[in-house]
Write a protein that holds these residues in place. Sequence first.
Motif, PDB file in Angstrom:
ATOM      1  N   SER A 189      19.333   0.830  17.240  1.00 62.54           N
ATOM      2  CA  SER A 189      20.544   0.050  17.329  1.00 62.54           C
ATOM      3  C   SER A 189      20.564  -1.441  17.228  1.00 62.54           C
ATOM      4  N   VAL A 190      19.376  -1.733  16.722  1.00 67.48           N
ATOM      5  CA  VAL A 190      19.220  -3.058  16.326  1.00 67.48           C
ATOM      6  C   VAL A 190      19.262  -3.262  14.783  1.00 67.48           C
ATOM      7  N   CYS A 191      18.286  -2.670  14.064  1.00 61.29           N
ATOM      8  CA  CYS A 191      18.295  -2.824  12.804  1.00 61.29           C
ATOM      9  C   CYS A 191      19.253  -1.719  11.851  1.00 61.29           C
ATOM     10  N   GLY A 192      19.866  -0.648  12.704  1.00 59.02           N
ATOM     11  CA  GLY A 192      20.667   0.227  12.192  1.00 59.02           C
ATOM     12  C   GLY A 192      20.254   1.419  11.287  1.00 59.02           C
ATOM     13  N   LYS A 193      18.802   1.449  11.297  1.00 55.32           N
ATOM     14  CA  LYS A 193      17.892   2.032  10.251  1.00 55.32           C
ATOM     15  C   LYS A 193      17.029   3.013  11.270  1.00 55.32           C
ATOM     16  N   SER A 194      16.474   4.345  10.392  1.00 60.95           N
ATOM     17  CA  SER A 194      15.646   5.203  10.860  1.00 60.95           C
ATOM     18  C   SER A 194      14.191   5.210  10.262  1.00 60.95           C
ATOM     19  N   ASP A 195      13.898   4.029   9.808  1.00 62.69           N
ATOM     20  CA  ASP A 195      12.550   3.825   8.901  1.00 62.69           C
ATOM     21  C   ASP A 195      11.507   3.950  10.044  1.00 62.69           C
ATOM     22  N   PHE A 196      11.691   3.540  11.401  1.00 62.57           N
ATOM     23  CA  PHE A 196      10.725   3.414  12.235  1.00 62.57           C
ATOM     24  C   PHE A 196      10.923   4.272  13.680  1.00 62.57           C
ATOM     25  N   PRO A 197       9.945   4.905  14.124  1.00 59.85           N
ATOM     26  CA  PRO A 197      10.437   5.696  15.462  1.00 59.85           C
ATOM     27  C   PRO A 197      10.896   4.819  16.617  1.00 59.85           C
ATOM     28  N   VAL A 198      11.487   5.596  17.274  1.00 61.03           N
ATOM     29  CA  VAL A 198      12.291   5.227  18.564  1.00 61.03           C
ATOM     30  C   VAL A 198      11.239   5.873  19.639  1.00 61.03           C
ATOM     31  N   LEU A 199      10.382   5.020  20.438  1.00 54.86           N
ATOM     32  CA  LEU A 199       9.489   5.949  21.334  1.00 54.86           C
ATOM     33  C   LEU A 199       9.800   5.237  22.722  1.00 54.86           C
ATOM     34  N   ASP A 200       9.833   6.085  23.871  1.00 59.63           N
ATOM     35  CA  ASP A 200      10.208   5.733  25.073  1.00 59.63           C
ATOM     36  C   ASP A 200       8.654   5.208  25.480  1.00 59.63           C
ATOM     37  N   GLN A 201       8.536   3.907  25.314  1.00 64.41           N
ATOM     38  CA  GLN A 201       7.555   3.137  25.813  1.00 64.41           C
ATOM     39  C   GLN A 201       7.732   1.855  26.027  1.00 64.41           C
ATOM     40  N   PRO A 202       7.275   0.974  26.767  1.00 68.97           N
ATOM     41  CA  PRO A 202       7.617  -0.429  26.757  1.00 68.97           C
ATOM     42  C   PRO A 202       7.292  -1.166  25.576  1.00 68.97           C
ATOM     43  N   HIS A 203       8.247  -1.938  25.357  1.00 68.86           N
ATOM     44  CA  HIS A 203       8.416  -2.927  24.039  1.00 68.86           C
ATOM     45  C   HIS A 203       7.466  -3.789  24.054  1.00 68.86           C
ATOM     46  N   GLY A 204       6.871  -4.506  25.265  1.00 67.40           N
ATOM     47  CA  GLY A 204       6.017  -5.572  25.297  1.00 67.40           C
ATOM     48  C   GLY A 204       6.232  -6.748  26.207  1.00 67.40           C
ATOM     49  N   LEU A 205       5.354  -7.399  26.781  1.00 64.53           N
ATOM     50  CA  LEU A 205       5.578  -8.387  27.820  1.00 64.53           C
ATOM     51  C   LEU A 205       5.766  -9.666  27.255  1.00 64.53           C
ATOM     52  N   ILE A 206       6.752 -10.354  27.954  1.00 66.12           N
ATOM     53  CA  ILE A 206       7.165 -11.785  27.385  1.00 66.12           C
ATOM     54  C   ILE A 206       6.194 -12.653  28.330  1.00 66.12           C
ATOM     55  N   LYS A 207       5.578 -13.522  27.823  1.00 67.45           N
ATOM     56  CA  LYS A 207       4.865 -14.813  28.719  1.00 67.45           C
ATOM     57  C   LYS A 207       5.464 -15.807  28.822  1.00 67.45           C
ATOM     58  N   ARG A 208       4.996 -16.652  29.690  1.00 68.05           N
ATOM     59  CA  ARG A 208       5.684 -18.229  29.994  1.00 68.05           C
ATOM     60  C   ARG A 208       7.043 -18.069  30.432  1.00 68.05           C
ATOM     61  N   VAL A 209       7.376 -16.993  31.103  1.00 69.49           N
ATOM     62  CA  VAL A 209       8.825 -16.996  31.530  1.00 69.49           C
ATOM     63  C   VAL A 209       9.235 -17.693  32.731  1.00 69.49           C
ATOM     64  N   PRO A 210       9.824 -18.803  32.958  1.00 67.99           N
ATOM     65  CA  PRO A 210       9.799 -19.488  34.303  1.00 67.99           C
ATOM     66  C   PRO A 210      10.129 -18.591  35.493  1.00 67.99           C
ATOM     67  N   ASP A 211       9.536 -18.845  36.412  1.00 67.53           N
ATOM     68  CA  ASP A 211       9.530 -18.007  37.690  1.00 67.53           C
ATOM     69  C   ASP A 211       9.305 -16.769  37.470  1.00 67.53           C
ATOM     70  N   GLY A 212       8.450 -16.021  36.399  1.00 65.02           N
ATOM     71  CA  GLY A 212       8.283 -14.683  36.254  1.00 65.02           C
ATOM     72  C   GLY A 212       6.828 -14.557  36.511  1.00 65.02           C
ATOM     73  N   GLN A 213       6.335 -13.270  36.350  1.00 66.55           N
ATOM     74  CA  GLN A 213       5.103 -12.785  36.420  1.00 66.55           C
ATOM     75  C   GLN A 213       4.117 -13.643  35.504  1.00 66.55           C
ATOM     76  N   THR A 214       2.939 -13.804  35.824  1.00 68.73           N
ATOM     77  CA  THR A 214       1.769 -14.519  35.052  1.00 68.73           C
ATOM     78  C   THR A 214       1.619 -13.535  33.931  1.00 68.73           C
ATOM     79  N   ALA A 215       1.339 -12.251  34.070  1.00 69.51           N
ATOM     80  CA  ALA A 215       1.068 -11.093  33.091  1.00 69.51           C
ATOM     81  C   ALA A 215       2.006 -11.038  32.094  1.00 69.51           C
ATOM     82  N   GLY A 216       3.369 -11.493  32.532  1.00 72.29           N
ATOM     83  CA  GLY A 216       4.491 -11.293  31.632  1.00 72.29           C
ATOM     84  C   GLY A 216       5.695 -10.503  32.162  1.00 72.29           C
ATOM     85  N   CYS A 217       7.031 -10.627  31.369  1.00 72.42           N
ATOM     86  CA  CYS A 217       8.111  -9.903  32.100  1.00 72.42           C
ATOM     87  C   CYS A 217       8.568  -9.286  30.815  1.00 72.42           C
ATOM     88  N   ALA A 218       9.374  -8.063  31.246  1.00 72.96           N
ATOM     89  CA  ALA A 218       9.939  -7.336  30.193  1.00 72.96           C
ATOM     90  C   ALA A 218      11.488  -7.670  30.027  1.00 72.96           C
TER      91      ALA A 218
END
Length: 605
Positions: A189-218
């Motif tokens: 839905s972002v690039c409009g292509k099917s070159d890479f798989p769409v997996l039902d897994q977390p995309h990754g954590l974002i760190k240094r989010v204000p008032d967020g968890q130290t380990a990261g936020c999604a």
Amino acid sequence: MIKELAEFGKRIRTGHDALKNEPISIDLIIHEDGSFDSFSVIEKINRPAEAITAKKGKARLLLDKAEEVLSYNGVNPDLPEEEKTIEQKKSESATIFKHQLFLAKLQLYKDLACLGPVQAFYFNNKSKGLDAAIRTFEQQVGEKERGGNIAFRINDIRIHEQKEVYEAIIEKFEKEQTEQLKDQKKICSVCGKSDFPVLDQPHGLIKRVPDGQTAGCALVSYNEKAFESYELKGNDNSAICTNCAKNYVEGLNWLLGNGAEKPIEDKKGKIKSQFIYSNRKNFGSDTAIIYWTKDEDTIDELNLLDSPDVGQVTNLIDSVTKAKVNDAKHIKTNQFYSCTLSGAAARIAIRDWIEISLDDYKQNIAKWFQQIAIRAYGEIRYIPMYALAKAGHNTKSDRDPTNSRVATQLWNAALKNSTPSLWILTAVLKRIRFVENSEDGQTKETITPERAALIRFILNRNNKNGGYMIKEQNDTNDKSPAIVCGKIFAVMESIQRAAQGKDLNAGIRERFFSFASTSPAPAFGRLMKLSQNHISKLKHEKPGLAVLLDRQLQELCSFLNGFPAIFSLEEQGQFALGYYHQKQQDYDNAKNNKELQPIIENKED
């Protein structure tokens, strides 16, 4: 928004999707036979390693924490089982599980010749390898450094940085991607292509989010049993491919954390090192704004928002005013993006999104400076945005959400030419009516240039009927009743100050400002009588000044056809501005007329 973040991430990313820069804090030095040599604590560096999207239940090849690499959790291994607490036993069990995952990952690459020494460290020469390393770990690595990533090293070469290791990781990754694509042809839905798989897994954590968890936020996440309508589960609802997910996560992490240490001079003149973000501004403790452009371009105008220089602001306004409008409207210029976000437990809350052309961006900032200008103590000033944001609250605590909420609205007003909410005016007026006392017990000026500039800005931006726009300095042509009443109140205060001098304790500002700014008719009925008494006294002591002030008062009163019974919220703001402008006009006049010196107070140092 995610599409633009993914495009930005693609621009700054280097290397293959299978690899990602990871921090290294400790080198575990071994010999060719797998025997342990020593630990070396180093200054944290970032090097490419196997990319792990969701760390839970996974281990990274050759580079990980002490729990995974050494099966270390801080619990004394010689402690009898019956003396261990429940928490210690749980920690020990979790650590063993993580270590087994690490060893299992290592076994997947056992055919790589360069990994022979590491295999020996764990298996063939374990007594001189892993066991020896565990016994030495706490002695050679300080407690503060033990939480960092550990990398294997032989001599001066880190094993996970070998070319054949990288090639093996990439080969395995691409093989898995190919297998995953065989079973699906989902369009991202972002690039409009099917070159890479769409997996039902977390995309990754974002760190240094204000008032967020130290380990990261999604940024994108799903509850376990929610979002299952239409037979779609988890990431199928958004259908973001693995490549776009990696791009937006890395792009967002870069925007939140990129910057450099720079020397800053404090109030005492001492030079200190301070980390300055390159693409981020913090608004309070719970809100941050990140910004970037579609194509690389300079956006120096943003620095003026916090450190306005009169010369640079003037040049910006002139350049925008004189700029010729491009006739080719269909040509799209470079775009400016801004995202306001906060932490919300393990997730990220997006508070606002801005997408405008660089041309509009510059024009809007030029309008911002024109509308926040205020005359203060003999000169026109442009107030920094952070000072305007703090004008409506009285606490020094970073936990007060008022600052971040106001700052967010002002940021939008500066970038999008939007209209700030009137509740900000309410907050500012509340602070003006609050009598502030300095350390020496004297009353401080509560209508500061910052508050006056913010009131003027809010009133003018909310003026939707095309009425008279309030100027940045005293305007004799402005006959608005509320403005005139504010000026009258300022003159009455000057009359009282001139008459009573140092004997003045609590003046009419402290006693009547709130009353006069909300219910002028009854308030000024009492104030007129007080002013006449003060003028009578002043005529005996300083007749020239008495005549001057009385004439000024009568002239202002002639603009009114009686005092209004009540003032609306906007009119209360106008009253405060009228008062402020009159006080500033008195300050300017006093510089050329010594007779007016007795009415001047609160001069800036």
